[in-house]
Design a protein around this motif. Sequence first.
Motif, PDB file in Angstrom:
ATOM      1  N   THR A   9       0.822  -1.205   0.000  1.00 36.68           N
ATOM      2  CA  THR A   9       0.000   0.000   0.000  1.00 36.68           C
ATOM      3  C   THR A   9       0.856   1.256   0.000  1.00 36.68           C
ATOM      4  O   THR A   9       0.569   2.220  -0.703  1.00 36.68           O
ATOM      5  CB  THR A   9      -0.946   0.004   1.224  1.00 36.68           C
ATOM      6  N   MET A  10       1.940   1.252   0.774  1.00 33.77           N
ATOM      7  CA  MET A  10       2.843   2.410   0.803  1.00 33.77           C
ATOM      8  C   MET A  10       3.463   2.660  -0.576  1.00 33.77           C
ATOM      9  O   MET A  10       3.634   3.808  -0.979  1.00 33.77           O
ATOM     10  CB  MET A  10       3.945   2.199   1.845  1.00 33.77           C
ATOM     11  N   LEU A  22      -5.999   5.307  -4.051  1.00 35.23           N
ATOM     12  CA  LEU A  22      -6.593   5.782  -2.798  1.00 35.23           C
ATOM     13  C   LEU A  22      -8.091   5.507  -2.789  1.00 35.23           C
ATOM     14  O   LEU A  22      -8.638   5.020  -1.795  1.00 35.23           O
ATOM     15  CB  LEU A  22      -6.321   7.279  -2.611  1.00 35.23           C
ATOM     16  N   ALA A  23      -8.756   5.815  -3.888  1.00 36.31           N
ATOM     17  CA  ALA A  23     -10.199   5.563  -3.985  1.00 36.31           C
ATOM     18  C   ALA A  23     -10.501   4.079  -3.834  1.00 36.31           C
ATOM     19  O   ALA A  23     -11.425   3.689  -3.105  1.00 36.31           O
ATOM     20  CB  ALA A  23     -10.734   6.092  -5.311  1.00 36.31           C
ATOM     21  N   ILE A  24      -9.726   3.242  -4.502  1.00 31.78           N
ATOM     22  CA  ILE A  24      -9.950   1.794  -4.429  1.00 31.78           C
ATOM     23  C   ILE A  24      -9.736   1.289  -3.015  1.00 31.78           C
ATOM     24  O   ILE A  24     -10.569   0.547  -2.471  1.00 31.78           O
ATOM     25  CB  ILE A  24      -9.040   1.056  -5.435  1.00 31.78           C
ATOM     26  N   ASP A  38      -5.521   5.247   5.308  1.00 27.41           N
ATOM     27  CA  ASP A  38      -4.591   6.235   5.871  1.00 27.41           C
ATOM     28  C   ASP A  38      -3.145   5.979   5.447  1.00 27.41           C
ATOM     29  O   ASP A  38      -2.373   6.926   5.274  1.00 27.41           O
ATOM     30  CB  ASP A  38      -4.645   6.217   7.400  1.00 27.41           C
ATOM     31  N   VAL A  39      -2.774   4.716   5.293  1.00 25.79           N
ATOM     32  CA  VAL A  39      -1.386   4.401   4.958  1.00 25.79           C
ATOM     33  C   VAL A  39      -1.022   4.871   3.545  1.00 25.79           C
ATOM     34  O   VAL A  39       0.153   5.037   3.244  1.00 25.79           O
ATOM     35  CB  VAL A  39      -1.039   2.903   5.125  1.00 25.79           C
ATOM     36  N   LEU A  40      -2.002   5.089   2.702  1.00 22.56           N
ATOM     37  CA  LEU A  40      -1.776   5.672   1.382  1.00 22.56           C
ATOM     38  C   LEU A  40      -2.059   7.179   1.408  1.00 22.56           C
ATOM     39  O   LEU A  40      -1.340   7.965   0.802  1.00 22.56           O
ATOM     40  CB  LEU A  40      -2.665   4.973   0.352  1.00 22.56           C
TER      41      LEU A  40
END
Length: 195
Positions: A9-10, A22-24, A38-40
């Motif tokens: 994800t990062m 982010l949307a996905i 949040d991690v993205l």
Amino acid sequence: MLRNLYAWTMALAARKAAAWWLAIIAFVESSFFLVPADVLFVPMVLARPRRAYFYATIATIASVLGGILGWTIGHYAFEAIARPVLVFYGKLETFEGLAQSVDWKTILILLVTSGLAHLPPIKVVTILSGVANFNLGLFILSAIIARGGRFFALAWLLNTYGEEMRHFIEKRLSLISAIVAGALIVIYGAYVLLH
């Protein structure tokens, strides 16, 4: 497994299509995915502070839509879809405990605490809301307020305080989330006792 999902994800934050990712992620987090958006979101805002509120809008809309999917799964397809997902993440026992003791007020406070602080995980609450036949309109309104509040507050903090805030959030996010959730639960408990 969680560390691999976090690292993956990062890595998405650095891509040109990060807003789509982010949307996905915000969408699937609200119904079945383990890693919070949040991690993205945090590295994206730090990389492009001028787009902080744009990213907050994307995350809020996608999260609410994902929550509607979670509600739909709980309402119409619990046995076929939700139960295996909850078993996979080890959340079935938590879910069943919640399902036995909820009314609409409890679900409302759970939507707020999970939307703001991930306590309990948002996917559990969205599915629970559908199982309990929680009013869909109130569900959507609560999700917009809670998830929007979280993403826009993070956008403001990160945009205002930058790297210092990122380090503060990363070191103390669990504590901050627990304090906020605890305060909300105490407020709800006081409300129930006084009425």
